[in-house]
Write an enzyme that holds these catalytic residues in place. Structure first.
Site, PDB file in Angstrom:
ATOM      1  N   PHE A 112       0.670  -1.717  -0.200  1.00 20.78           N
ATOM      2  CA  PHE A 112      -0.321  -0.118   0.411  1.00 20.78           C
ATOM      3  C   PHE A 112       0.758   1.338  -0.098  1.00 20.78           C
ATOM      4  O   PHE A 112       0.645   2.035   0.295  1.00 20.78           O
ATOM      5  CB  PHE A 112      -0.865  -0.024   1.418  1.00 20.78           C
ATOM      6  CG  PHE A 112      -1.941  -0.862   1.395  1.00 20.78           C
ATOM      7  CD1 PHE A 112      -2.797  -1.555   0.475  1.00 20.78           C
ATOM      8  CD2 PHE A 112      -1.394  -2.396   2.306  1.00 20.78           C
ATOM      9  CE1 PHE A 112      -3.558  -2.058   0.937  1.00 20.78           C
ATOM     10  CE2 PHE A 112      -2.022  -3.406   1.987  1.00 20.78           C
ATOM     11  CZ  PHE A 112      -2.986  -3.575   1.653  1.00 20.78           C
ATOM     12  N   LYS A 140      -6.326  -4.337  -1.591  1.00 19.31           N
ATOM     13  CA  LYS A 140      -5.625  -3.487  -2.562  1.00 19.31           C
ATOM     14  C   LYS A 140      -6.867  -2.348  -3.148  1.00 19.31           C
ATOM     15  O   LYS A 140      -6.862  -1.678  -3.789  1.00 19.31           O
ATOM     16  CB  LYS A 140      -5.219  -4.061  -3.462  1.00 19.31           C
ATOM     17  CG  LYS A 140      -3.987  -3.097  -3.946  1.00 19.31           C
ATOM     18  CD  LYS A 140      -3.471  -1.890  -3.282  1.00 19.31           C
ATOM     19  CE  LYS A 140      -2.509  -0.776  -4.189  1.00 19.31           C
ATOM     20  NZ  LYS A 140      -0.715  -0.785  -5.047  1.00 19.31           N
ATOM     21  N   ALA A 148      -9.298  19.469  -2.428  1.00 23.75           N
ATOM     22  CA  ALA A 148      -9.945  19.855  -3.792  1.00 23.75           C
ATOM     23  C   ALA A 148      -8.340  20.069  -4.745  1.00 23.75           C
ATOM     24  O   ALA A 148      -7.641  21.175  -3.934  1.00 23.75           O
ATOM     25  CB  ALA A 148     -11.298  20.267  -4.052  1.00 23.75           C
ATOM     26  N   GLY A 155      -3.906  11.813 -10.323  1.00 21.74           N
ATOM     27  CA  GLY A 155      -3.052  11.176 -11.256  1.00 21.74           C
ATOM     28  C   GLY A 155      -2.021   9.904 -10.152  1.00 21.74           C
ATOM     29  O   GLY A 155      -2.243   9.397  -9.888  1.00 21.74           O
ATOM     30  N   CYS A 174      -0.894   4.795 -10.140  1.00 29.07           N
ATOM     31  CA  CYS A 174      -2.589   3.391  -9.150  1.00 29.07           C
ATOM     32  C   CYS A 174      -3.711   4.049  -9.362  1.00 29.07           C
ATOM     33  O   CYS A 174      -4.369   3.839 -10.209  1.00 29.07           O
ATOM     34  CB  CYS A 174      -1.896   3.955  -7.853  1.00 29.07           C
ATOM     35  SG  CYS A 174      -0.217   2.949  -7.527  1.00 29.07           S
ATOM     36  N   ARG A 233       3.296  10.090 -15.092  1.00 28.16           N
ATOM     37  CA  ARG A 233       2.270   8.702 -15.326  1.00 28.16           C
ATOM     38  C   ARG A 233       0.895   9.195 -14.854  1.00 28.16           C
ATOM     39  O   ARG A 233       0.461   9.110 -14.443  1.00 28.16           O
ATOM     40  CB  ARG A 233       2.700   7.057 -14.567  1.00 28.16           C
ATOM     41  CG  ARG A 233       3.085   6.592 -15.197  1.00 28.16           C
ATOM     42  CD  ARG A 233       3.348   4.827 -14.771  1.00 28.16           C
ATOM     43  NE  ARG A 233       4.154   4.871 -13.372  1.00 28.16           N
ATOM     44  CZ  ARG A 233       3.633   4.102 -12.128  1.00 28.16           C
ATOM     45  NH1 ARG A 233       3.218   3.193 -12.864  1.00 28.16           N
ATOM     46  NH2 ARG A 233       4.435   4.800 -11.164  1.00 28.16           N
TER      47      ARG A 233
END
Ligand code: UDX
Length: 394
Positions: free
Chosen positions: A107, A164, A212, A217, A220, A289
């Protein structure tokens, strides 16, 4: 490079850990070098495939390549984030060798990877019925962690796999919930940060993951919720998690919101110069990513703006992607946050690196600032003459 103690990515504390453990840690690209090991951790990635499902190529390849080196007494421990049902499938591949399988999801958060690995909140062990004796094997591996009374939960394969994706789906939902409130706040002139503070005081809700901004992104959260939806549909229970499509849509709308706010302030964006602070998907990482920051840079470029971008760590990976997208002529990567501002009509803060949060706005020429992470001291930027626009903030 790893054998020489060099890390191929930026992660605080990792290079130091690598050098401190180098006497006991070697890297090889030859599976045969692992033949003597008792415990084999399977840690390869499961990226998003074009359909949205998890791409299992690497997990399957690693398992197949490992098979010749497994024997009675070997234990394979899966850590990859996989669609529920994968462990059962791998078990059928592995057990004919005499080896056995456990599932042990991780995690860790990027930026805190070392800390999260060495002092995790909990350990989750998935074992199949009748193989509970395997618990002892992982307990030995994790002995120093267990000595600190870290909770250790033993369960079946399917539950361990689900833990997960359920955890990441919950986190993504929490972020999209507050971003949905930001949309409402924007329409009525309310302040989502004060709202988050106020509801976060309720311990049942909690303030964490209620920031907020331009949304989540990384490698994961986005792909895990999409993979979960795909897998649930395959299993005929798609309706149970169809709300995750909304979570995804709310999240993606945040990126468009930045362009809308800029257009409100600057008019047509074509031909305008915009400074962008941050390219990584989060601070203390060079990971781009599914980065909201880089997406915004690309969308600004496609809208005809000239973007001047800076990130303390992610410039290399970002340059490669910008080149590939054919946007190098529209997005200039510069050497400092200050240089990004040269000739810019507005500044977008897209990743909340400490060095950006700590900037004294009085030292900069005032213009429009869009605080995509609601991370700046609004009052001090306004006092310095800037037009401040937050996300969901009056
Ligand atoms: C996540 C999970 O947190 C981790 O437990 C799992 O093992 C891997 O996925 P990570 O992707 O490293 O970790 O980043 P995380 O800290 O969860 O942040 C994900 C994204 O959400 C980032 O883009 C971050 O900027 C964004 N975020 C986070 C928000 O927009 N608001 C918040 O309040 C928190």
């Amino acid at each position: 490079r790893l054998n020489a103690g060099q890390t191929p990515f930026f992660e605080p504390g990792f290079e130091d850990l690598l050098s401190r453990t180098s006497a006991r840690l070697t890297f090889s690209t030859d599976m045969a070098d692992l033949a003597d090991a008792t415990v084999h951790f399977l840690t390869v990635g499961t990226p998003q495939s074009p359909s949205g499902a998890a791409d299992m190529t690497f997990v399957d390849q690693a398992t197949t390549n490992l098979l010749p080196y497994l024997h009675e007494g070997s234990v394979v421990v899966g850590k990859s984030t996989v669609p529920v049902g994968t462990a059962e499938r791998l078990r059928a591949m592995i057990e004919p060798t005499g080896a056995r399988l456990m599932w042990n999801p991780e995690f860790l958060r990027e930026g805190f990877a070392v800390q999260d690995t060495l002092t995790p909140d909990r350990l989750v062990y998935g074992v199949s019925t009748g193989q509970e004796d395997l618990v002892e094997v992982l307990d030995q591996v994790y002995a120093p962690i267990l000595e600190r009374e870290t909770p250790r939960l033993v369960m079946d394969f399917a539950t361990a796999e689900l833990v997960k994706v359920a955890a990441n789906s919950f986190l993504a939902t929490k972020i999209s919930f507050i971003n949905a409130m930001a949309e409402i706040a924007d329409s009525v002139g309310a302040d989502v940060t004060m709202l988050a503070d106020a509801i976060g005081h309720d311990p049942r809700i909690g303030r964490k993951f209620l920031n907020a901004g331009i949304g989540f992104g990384g490698g994961c959260l986005p792909k895990d919720i999409r993979g979960f939806v795909q897998r649930a549909e395959e299993l005929g229970v798609g309706a149970a998690v169809s709300f995750l499509d909304d979570v995804d849509q709310i999240n993606l709308r945040r990126r468009a919101r930045v362009l809308d706010v800029l257009s409100e302030e600057l008019g047509d964006l074509a031909g305008q110069t915009v400074a962008l602070w941050g390219l990584a998907f989060k601070p203390d990482s060079d990971d781009i990513r599914d980065s909201p920051a880089l997406d915004i840079a690309e969308n600004l470029a496609r809208a005809g703006a000239q973007v001047r971008a800076y990130d303390p760590e992610a410039m290399g990976p970002a340059a490669a992607r910008i080149d590939k997208a054919g946007l190098a002529g529209h997005i200039t990567l510069v050497d400092s946050a200050e240089q990004a501002l040269d000739g810019a009509a507005a500044l977008v803060v897209a990743t909340e690196w400490k060095q950006f949060r700590d900037v004294d706005p009085h030292t900069l020429d005032a213009r429009v600032v869009v605080d995509g992470r609601n991370c700046l001291d609004r009052d001090s930027w306004k006092a310095a003459g800037w037009t401040y626009r937050g996300m969901g903030r009056r």
